[in-house]
Design a protein around this motif. Structure first.
Motif, PDB file in Angstrom:
ATOM      1  N   SER A 166      -3.502   4.931  -1.605  1.00 35.05           N
ATOM      2  CA  SER A 166      -4.316   5.659  -0.621  1.00 35.05           C
ATOM      3  C   SER A 166      -5.218   6.685  -1.307  1.00 35.05           C
ATOM      4  O   SER A 166      -4.728   7.502  -2.095  1.00 35.05           O
ATOM      5  N   SER A 167      -6.495   6.649  -0.982  1.00 34.32           N
ATOM      6  CA  SER A 167      -7.441   7.628  -1.538  1.00 34.32           C
ATOM      7  C   SER A 167      -7.133   9.002  -0.946  1.00 34.32           C
ATOM      8  O   SER A 167      -6.400   9.109   0.052  1.00 34.32           O
TER       9      SER A 167
ATOM     10  N   ASP B 218      -8.482  -7.324   2.137  1.00 35.08           N
ATOM     11  CA  ASP B 218      -7.760  -7.289   0.850  1.00 35.08           C
ATOM     12  C   ASP B 218      -6.904  -8.553   0.688  1.00 35.08           C
ATOM     13  O   ASP B 218      -6.848  -9.140  -0.399  1.00 35.08           O
TER      14      ASP B 218
ATOM     15  N   GLU C 272      -7.064   2.431  -1.355  1.00 30.52           N
ATOM     16  CA  GLU C 272      -6.964   2.152   0.077  1.00 30.52           C
ATOM     17  C   GLU C 272      -7.731   3.275   0.759  1.00 30.52           C
ATOM     18  O   GLU C 272      -7.326   4.434   0.698  1.00 30.52           O
ATOM     19  N   ASN C 273      -8.853   2.930   1.389  1.00 30.89           N
ATOM     20  CA  ASN C 273      -9.732   3.951   1.978  1.00 30.89           C
ATOM     21  C   ASN C 273      -9.634   4.081   3.482  1.00 30.89           C
ATOM     22  O   ASN C 273     -10.091   5.083   4.041  1.00 30.89           O
ATOM     23  N   ASP C 274      -9.090   3.031   4.153  1.00 36.23           N
ATOM     24  CA  ASP C 274      -8.980   3.120   5.621  1.00 36.23           C
ATOM     25  C   ASP C 274      -7.922   2.150   6.129  1.00 36.23           C
ATOM     26  O   ASP C 274      -7.394   1.332   5.373  1.00 36.23           O
ATOM     27  N   TRP C 275      -7.651   2.243   7.475  1.00 39.32           N
ATOM     28  CA  TRP C 275      -6.636   1.361   8.072  1.00 39.32           C
ATOM     29  C   TRP C 275      -7.128  -0.074   8.190  1.00 39.32           C
ATOM     30  O   TRP C 275      -6.347  -0.988   8.406  1.00 39.32           O
TER      31      TRP C 275
ATOM     32  N   GLN D 275      -8.813  -2.208   6.117  1.00 37.42           N
ATOM     33  CA  GLN D 275      -9.181  -3.092   5.007  1.00 37.42           C
ATOM     34  C   GLN D 275      -8.133  -4.143   4.637  1.00 37.42           C
ATOM     35  O   GLN D 275      -8.356  -4.940   3.716  1.00 37.42           O
ATOM     36  N   LYS D 276      -6.992  -4.156   5.322  1.00 35.82           N
ATOM     37  CA  LYS D 276      -5.891  -5.001   4.856  1.00 35.82           C
ATOM     38  C   LYS D 276      -6.211  -6.506   4.904  1.00 35.82           C
ATOM     39  O   LYS D 276      -5.954  -7.231   3.946  1.00 35.82           O
TER      40      LYS D 276
ATOM     41  N   TYR E 162       0.866  -1.194   0.000  1.00 37.56           N
ATOM     42  CA  TYR E 162       0.000   0.000   0.000  1.00 37.56           C
ATOM     43  C   TYR E 162       0.892   1.230   0.000  1.00 37.56           C
ATOM     44  O   TYR E 162       2.037   1.197   0.446  1.00 37.56           O
TER      45      TYR E 162
ATOM     46  N   GLY F  11      -2.480  -1.193  -3.127  1.00 35.85           N
ATOM     47  CA  GLY F  11      -3.561  -0.337  -2.622  1.00 35.85           C
ATOM     48  C   GLY F  11      -3.035   1.083  -2.565  1.00 35.85           C
ATOM     49  O   GLY F  11      -2.109   1.364  -1.800  1.00 35.85           O
TER      50      GLY F  11
END
Ligand code: C2G
Length: 129
Positions: free
Chosen positions: A36-37, A80, A71-74, A76-77, A7, A34
């Motif tokens: 980062s958005s 994913d 990658e929208n948040d901490w 989701q890993k 990411y 991923g």
């Protein structure tokens, strides 16, 4: 095929990013990234120069990258890792130890950062303080 995941923000793309992605891709067959958005960067407290769509397009254009997603948040890993059937999670060693909890799901590898280059240093070259 062995799937690799990493990411990043990848703002003002530079050789440090390129060398990380190249080494990460060498750890398997397909590299998933991923990016980062813009909203997640605000959460990370990072002010981006380049908007998400352009940062994602640049990363997706790289020979070493198989698939790019936001990658929208901490949180989701793990999701994913499962969605992309990830075998190896890779980050630069500025993150060393921070993602060891993911060892429950896949291998976790921290690679040495490329010294002497950073998005911040590039900004400073443009606008010397
Ligand atoms: N990197 C590197 N050498 C540098 C600069 C960056 O190896 N000189 C690596 C970082 O360690 C990271 C990747 O390049 O693995 C992307 O760097 P950033 O865009 O700064 O990523 P970051 O903001 O740390 O985002 O959930 C994880 C975060 O999204 C990581």
């Amino acid at each position: 095929p062995k799937n690799v995941l990493t990411y990043g923000t990848y703002d003002l793309f530079h050789v440090g990013h390129a060398r990380l992605l190249e080494r990460a891709s060498g750890l398997g067959d397909r590299l998933f990234v991923g990016v980062s958005s813009d909203s997640f960067n605000a959460i990370k407290g990072k002010e981006c120069v380049i908007p998400y769509d352009d940062r994602a397009e640049i990363v997706a254009a790289l020979r070493h990258v198989h698939h790019v997603f936001p990658e929208n948040d901490w949180e989701q890993k793990v999701e994913d890792i499962q969605r992309y059937n990830i075998d190896v999670f890779v980050m630069g060693d500025d993150w060393a130890g921070k993602f060891d909890h993911l060892k429950a799901h896949c291998e976790v590898v921290y690679l040495p950062r490329t010294e002497g280059i950073s998005t911040t240093s590039l900004k400073d070259r443009l606008y010397p303080l």
